[in-house]
Design an enzyme around this catalytic site. Structure first.
Site: not given
Ligand code: ATP
Ligand code: MG
Length: 767
Positions: A37, A264, A274
């Protein structure tokens, strides 16, 4: 690109793909995608995903797209998209195609209309809050919306009006009609579209007043592109049934795209989301997204880390099905491993003090021919082998390399002691000067002129130190970096910002040998005894020499938390006035500050001292641990970080850990019988169960394995399982060494000591 075999993905996902290829599931085709994204700068987690998707598809001769998941116009922009695309290329991969979820908005919309017609979707006119309230819970079914049985014609009309911007945000949504009592909450009539009438999408502008949700966009994009293996992170496993439901609903037949999940990547002492990284930038903790301390691709590039190191790290960290935390030491290992054979060795002094060689005349210069490379390194083919290094009467040496009053076992310069000026000659200290504050201003010595350029083999000197001749030295700024967080798991804290390490950047002014002036600006050096450095690409542009430390030579953090080795000098307590950007004692009372100072002077870290000063119970445990033989600094770290973490909400009075057991745990680390990483679990065990340190280690199966018998099976298997790589290694492809380290570590028992393993591997390979 053809990835070198030492950083090729090798994991359960590869096995799945290999099976599919063998079975001819997609006619042997492999197609993957990396789907970020564009709402922030790429970080190490993205690098892992890039390496995995591009690396795996590449291994099978397949294709891999870069697809921007640009379904949320409010947070996304072109700048982030460019940064992500750059990251892919920088890491060495070329996307088969660069595509956007927004490319498919028309097709997705047509499919959505289709679902409405088939009675598989409806427009709901409740607010999102109402919808949420009616979803039920994990144990209770949800409630059907009053709009659930709306006629398809009406839903189609409303949907078209929504799309054209005739309804305000929040007035309607499109939902899939699945099952409000489904045990998986994701399947309870999930949202497909919501209205964002006034949003400006950075690619489609104002063409669309509705935007698809992730689940409705993702699998459809995969299907359009003919993706075979759609890999995402673990938290999406609950979305998988929905992914498949949508594909069934729009009529995509097998063989089709399937979703697979992996854990992850989390790395010790850093944050990766982020959102959190943005907070570091916005709060001014770092200088920007490309601050060399940031775990971003931009940060790595500015710091001088190469893509080879990141790919190698990704392969060492591996891919797993369970969440965990990867040691920062592994990243540092990968960086050192990459730089070791490409970084010429030079000398720089980062914290200089003057040394005068009294038996050399002023103006006299001896030029030495010093090797760029140590014997055990095979440098790049065309690299020069030596450089001239001038030696003169006045040289700079490192302030920390002299002690006027050396502790026992001091291995550097001291009054009447002899050391070797590396590549130069043996000098003997004859005296020194101080200023009014007692600070050393100058050291005097005589050189043994017979030892010029001859390594003092067999000669009893205290040690070897690096130096730079003063007259010809170039002034330089050195930026030394440490980990950005002093807590191993900042993500687990209530506020990760409290764990920022105030000493993560130290700037020093010093000197470097003149040879560097002729080198390309992007040369990565090893400054002997200090670390790997390169010139900051921005701040050196004006011609100033500003060097960023890429990585230290050893794991400084492990050294800091380990009991001092016998020959190591006792660390000078840092003057308190030198407090970094944030003073950890600022919140303390007058009396606490005094305790704090006393602790800091004894060598306890400043953060830890502040905690101990404000907590009498914890301080008393610290004191008893020291009384049981632990070092001050180590005990401070253990009590403040490990013990507190093990306690959680438990009061300290209920903890069963004895000070003797805590001190013994540190001793095991000092004796290399326990790795520092294993201390946390051991302390946890001691806190909840009591008992002795060796018992805890034994129970948890955490003993460090460093003996040949313990490591040999892993080594032998790593060599036996990779005959092709072994043959190539033997044929001279020595950079495969790292590959074998990775293979052996993967097969090694818990607690395997990486250093011992490497040493044994070196023996086995005759390296
Ligand atoms: P963030 O929390 O930083 O926003 P994200 O998962 O939302 O992360 P995206 O840009 O949506 O980030 O993800 C792009 C791809 O990178 C996804 O396939 C995602 O699974 C992967 N990815 C993101 N973070 C990690 C990580 N820490 N480890 C492995 N893969 C990751
Ligand atoms: Mg995200």
């Amino acid at each position: 690109m053809a990835d070198s075999s030492d950083s090729r993905p090798d994991n359960f996902l590869r096995d799945i793909i290999a099976r599919d290829v063998e079975a001819g599931t997609h006619a042997g085709r492999v197609a993957m995608r990396f789907p970020p994204e564009p709402n922030g700068y790429p970080h190490l987690g993205h690098a892992q995903s890039i390496w995995l998707n591009f690396g795996l598809s590449g291994q099978f001769g397949g294709k891999c797209n870069l697809r921007f998941d640009d379904t949320n116009p409010e947070t996304e922009n072109e700048e982030f998209a460019r940064a992500l695309e750059d990251a892919v290329r920088w890491l060495g991969y070329e996307p088969t195609a660069v595509v956007y979820a927004s490319d498919y908005f028309d097709q997705m919309y047509a499919w959505a209309q289709d679902l409405v017609r088939k009675g598989l979707a409806y427009v709901d006119s409740q607010s999102e809050d109402e919808i949420r309230a009616m979803r039920g819970t994990v144990t209770e079914a949800g409630t059907n919306s009053p709009f659930r049985d709306r006629a398809p014609e009406e839903s189609l009309r409303l949907l078209e009006e929504m799309r054209r911007g005739e309804h305000p945000d929040g007035s309607h949504v499109l939902r899939a009609k699945i099952d409000m009592a489904h045990p998986n909450m994701k399947m309870r009539d999930p949202l497909m579209y919501r209205i964002r009438r006034d949003a400006h999408h950075y690619r489609t502008g104002t063409d669309w007043a509705i935007y698809p949700l992730y689940d409705w966009a993702h699998g459809q994009g995969d299907a359009i592109e003919g993706i075979t293996h759609s890999v995402c992170t673990l938290e999406f496993d609950v979305n998988r049934p929905l992914y498949d439901w949508y594909l069934d609903a729009i009529g995509i037949p097998e063989p089709r795209n399937h979703q697979y999940e992996f854990a992850r990547l989390n790395v010790e002492a850093t944050v990766m989301s982020k959102r959190k990284l943005r907070r570091l930038v916005e709060d001014g903790v770092v200088a920007g997204w490309d601050d060399p301390r940031m775990p971003t691709i931009a940060g790595f590039r500015r710091r001088g880390i190469r893509p080879e190191a990141i790919r190698h790290f990704a392969s060492l960290a591996g891919v797993s099905k369970v969440n965990g935390r990867t040691d920062l030491a592994l990243l540092e290992h990968a960086i050192r491993d990459d730089l070791n054979s490409i970084a010429p060795r030079v000398m720089a002094v980062t914290d200089p003090v003057r040394l005068v060689i009294e038996n050399m005349a002023s103006g006299e210069t001896k030029t030495l021919d010093a090797p760029y490379w140590p014997d055990d390194v095979t440098p790049p083919e065309a690299a020069p082998k030596t450089r001239p290094v001038p030696l003169a009467r006045e040289v700079w040496i490192e302030r920390a390399d002299f002690s006027a009053d050396p502790p026992k076992g001091w291995r550097r310069l001291a009054p009447d002691a002899e050391v070797w000026l590396r590549h130069g000659c043996v000098v003997k200290c004859t005296g020194f000067e101080t200023d009014d504050a007692g600070e050393i201003t100058e050291i005097r010595a005589t050189a043994d002129l017979d030892t010029f350029e001859n390594d003092p083999v067999g000669r009893k000197v205290r040690g070897a130190i690096h130096w730079v001749a003063a007259e010809t030295a170039l002034p330089a700024t050195f930026r030394l970096y440490d980990r950005l967080f002093s807590h191993p798991a900042p993500d687990e804290l209530e506020d990760f910002m409290t764990a920022v390490n105030p000493d993560s950047l130290v700037t020093r002014k010093g000197w470097i040998e003149p040879s560097v002036a002729g080198d390309p600006a992007d040369t990565r050096y090893q400054f002997e005894r200090t670390g790997f450095f390169w010139q900051d690409p921005e701040d050196s542009a004006s011609g100033d020499l500003v060097f960023n430390q890429i990585v230290s030579l050893k794991d400084g953090w492990a050294r800091k938390t380990k009991a001092p080795a016998p020959e190591a000098p006792k660390a000078e307590p840092k003057p308190l006035a030198e407090a970094g950007p944030r003073d950890p004692a600022s919140a303390l009372s007058e009396a606490e500050r005094e305790t704090y100072s006393a602790l800091a002077v004894r060598g306890v870290g400043r953060e830890e001292a502040a905690v101990l000063a404000a907590d009498n119970a914890l301080r008393s445990l610290f004191e008893s641990t020291v009384a049981s033989g632990a070092g001050e600094k180590e005990a401070g770290t253990l009590v403040v970080h490990d013990v507190r973490r093990a306690l959680g909400d438990m009061p300290l009075a209920d903890a069963k850990a004895s000070p003797e057991a805590l001190a013994a745990t540190l001793q095991l680390v000092a004796d290399n019988a326990l790795t520092r990483n294993a201390v946390g679990p051991v302390v946890s065990h001691l806190v909840s169960e009591g008992g002795s340190a060796p018992e805890a280690v034994e129970k948890l199966g955490l003993s460090a394995v460093s003996d040949e018998a313990g490591l040999a099976p892993a080594l032998d298997a790593a060599l036996a399982d990779n005959p092709e790589e072994l043959a190539r290694y033997r044929a001279g492809e020595t950079k495969l060494f790292g590959f074998f380290v990775g293979q052996a570590m993967r097969r090694a028992p818990k607690g395997a000591d990486p250093k011992a393993l490497q040493a044994l591997l070196r023996q086995r390979l005759g390296a």
